[in-house]
Write a protein that holds these residues in place. Structure first.
Motif, short mmCIF file in Angstrom:
data_model
loop_
_atom_site.label_atom_id
_atom_site.label_comp_id
_atom_site.label_asym_id
_atom_site.label_seq_id
_atom_site.Cartn_x
_atom_site.Cartn_y
_atom_site.Cartn_z
N LEU A 61 0.72 -1.23 -0.09
CA LEU A 61 -0.19 0.01 0.02
C LEU A 61 0.86 1.18 -0.02
N THR A 62 1.98 1.13 0.23
CA THR A 62 3.12 2.19 0.44
C THR A 62 3.14 2.87 -1.20
N LYS A 63 2.83 1.98 -2.02
CA LYS A 63 3.29 2.24 -3.45
C LYS A 63 2.12 3.50 -3.91
N MET A 64 1.17 3.45 -3.09
CA MET A 64 0.05 4.72 -3.51
C MET A 64 0.90 5.94 -3.23
N LEU A 221 -8.24 0.31 -5.51
CA LEU A 221 -6.82 1.14 -5.70
C LEU A 221 -5.57 0.11 -5.58
N LYS A 222 -5.33 -0.39 -4.57
CA LYS A 222 -4.06 -1.08 -4.28
C LYS A 222 -4.18 -2.23 -3.41
N THR A 223 -3.31 -3.13 -3.55
CA THR A 223 -3.32 -4.29 -2.54
C THR A 223 -1.98 -4.29 -2.00
N GLY A 224 -1.82 -4.83 -0.81
CA GLY A 224 -0.56 -5.06 -0.03
C GLY A 224 -0.39 -6.23 0.64
N HIS A 225 0.72 -7.06 0.67
CA HIS A 225 0.88 -8.26 1.70
C HIS A 225 2.21 -8.35 1.88
N THR A 226 2.60 -8.47 3.06
CA THR A 226 3.86 -9.19 3.83
C THR A 226 3.31 -10.01 4.88
N PHE A 231 -2.79 -9.59 4.71
CA PHE A 231 -3.38 -9.08 3.35
C PHE A 231 -4.15 -7.85 3.47
N CYS A 232 -3.86 -6.63 2.72
CA CYS A 232 -4.38 -5.44 2.77
C CYS A 232 -4.85 -5.13 1.38
#
Length: 383
Positions: A61-64, A221-226, A231-232
């Motif tokens: 989500l940082t990439k937003m 908009l955007k996904t994220g995962h670590t 999972f976001c």
């Protein structure tokens, strides 16, 4: 300065009709997630939240923020879509999700932006960070400065990708503010978030946002995962001219983040509605008296389009109030604040804004000003 409160009933008659059917608002859904928030993009009103200010790792989500800064630089003409961006060894070696750029090559800037948004490419993110700021660490400084400007009070970025780093944290609320800015500030680049596929280097990858396939109203908009973040998903959808933004953080799987986000969006669209209550330039008080001017009155108008988010069926419970200055003296300029508008629901202010003069009024000559002074004196005596 003296103030005057205008009729509430008259103002309510100016509000456009919302749905008349009464719908009771149930308790908001409980999600299988660490934190979440649901916001109306037009008004900024938060409809649902849970742990919205808890600092959590944002993963990709940082990439937003990375894409927001690129969009800002494009909008301001500092970079161009056709710019050829060199790929460093550092960018090429990045692990995790990749666009699969090659070290030593040059890639069109817009391809890299699509690689960031659609493919969640860590390599593309680093390449853009180095191109814009010289290094990823310098770019992180820019990210943090921009976060403060957007009101993201609980966010600290260490890199452009969301790669795990102690102290690289944000909140669901801060991400909703960033999503809203992405949508509103640079709409010419927002369409990228709805693209389902992007192919580069003969490798076609799908957008990881499953809601793009399940719900035609979703366009980002955007996904994220670590492992640490879980999972976001930050999602946005539009139905009947109402745009909602959902942020869901810390779910257990790709399916869970899509499912829980859909719950939030469905709740918001079912039980709330947004409408434009006034347009820029609408007159809320005609012919307000102006003393000592070449003209003796101005209109008090709304300075910008105003939207309101309310529970469906609650139009009749809205209360509106205008407070205007009684002693308005020239000279004054168009756009000068001369009063205020407040619209409330069940005693809670939903919207507050200034009311402004619709035109400038220059100061009159000495004899006209003297005559006004005499009139004001006798008005004061007999008031």
């Amino acid at each position: 300065m003296l103030k005057k409160i205008l009729s509430i009933g008259l103002l309510l008659s100016l509000l456009p009709a919302f749905s008349q059917a009464k719908i009771l608002i149930p308790a908001p859904p409980e999600l299988a997630a660490s934190a979440w928030i649901l916001m109306d993009a037009n008004t900024g009103k938060v409809l649902v939240e849970h742990n919205a200010d808890q600092q959590l790792p944002p993963a990709s989500l940082t990439k937003m923020m990375t894409s927001y800064i690129v969009a800002a630089e494009l909008h301001n003409g500092k970079i161009k879509e056709q710019d050829m961006v060199p790929i460093s060894v550092t960018a090429w070696k990045m692990g995790g999700s990749k666009m699969f750029v090659r070290e030593g090559t040059q890639v069109p800037l817009m391809d890299l932006l699509r690689g960031v948004v659609i493919q969640s490419g860590n390599d593309a993110s680093v390449a853009l960070a180095e191109y814009l700021a010289g290094s990823e660490s310098a770019f992180a400084d820019v990210m943090n400065q921009q976060a403060q400007l957007l009101g993201m009070k609980n966010t600290t970025f260490h890199n452009a990708t969301g790669w795990p780093s102690d102290g690289h944290l944000t909140t669901a609320r801060d991400l909703s503010l960033l999503a809203r800015a992405l949508i509103q500030d640079y709409p010419e680049h927002y369409d990228i978030y709805a693209e389902k596929y992007f192919e580069y280097n003969d490798i076609k990858q799908p957008n990881r946002n499953r809601l793009l396939w399940r719900d035609s109203s979703v366009d980002g908009l955007k996904t994220g995962h670590t492992e640490e973040a879980g999972f976001c998903l930050v999602a946005s959808a539009v139905r009947n001219n109402m745009r909602l933004i959902s942020v869901v953080m810390g779910t257990s799987s790709e399916e869970a983040r899509a499912r829980e986000s859909q719950k939030l969006l469905s709740f918001g669209f079912r039980y709330y509605e947004t409408g434009k209550v006034y347009s820029a330039g609408d007159i809320l008080k005609e012919n307000a008296r102006v003393w000592y001017g070449v003209e003796d009155s101005v209109n008090l108008v709304v300075p910008e389009d105003l939207y309101l988010t309310i529970p469906r069926g609650s139009k009749d419970q809205l209360e509106a109030q205008v407070v205007s200055d009684e002693d308005i003296e020239a000279p004054l300029t168009g756009g000068q604040s001369l009063g205020s508008l407040t619209i409330s629901f069940e005693g809670e202010p939903l919207l507050e804004t200034a009311l402004v003069a619709d035109r400038s009024v220059e100061e009159a000559g000495i004899f006209s000003r003297l005559w006004d002074a005499i009139k004001r004196f006798f008005i004061g005596i007999f008031a």
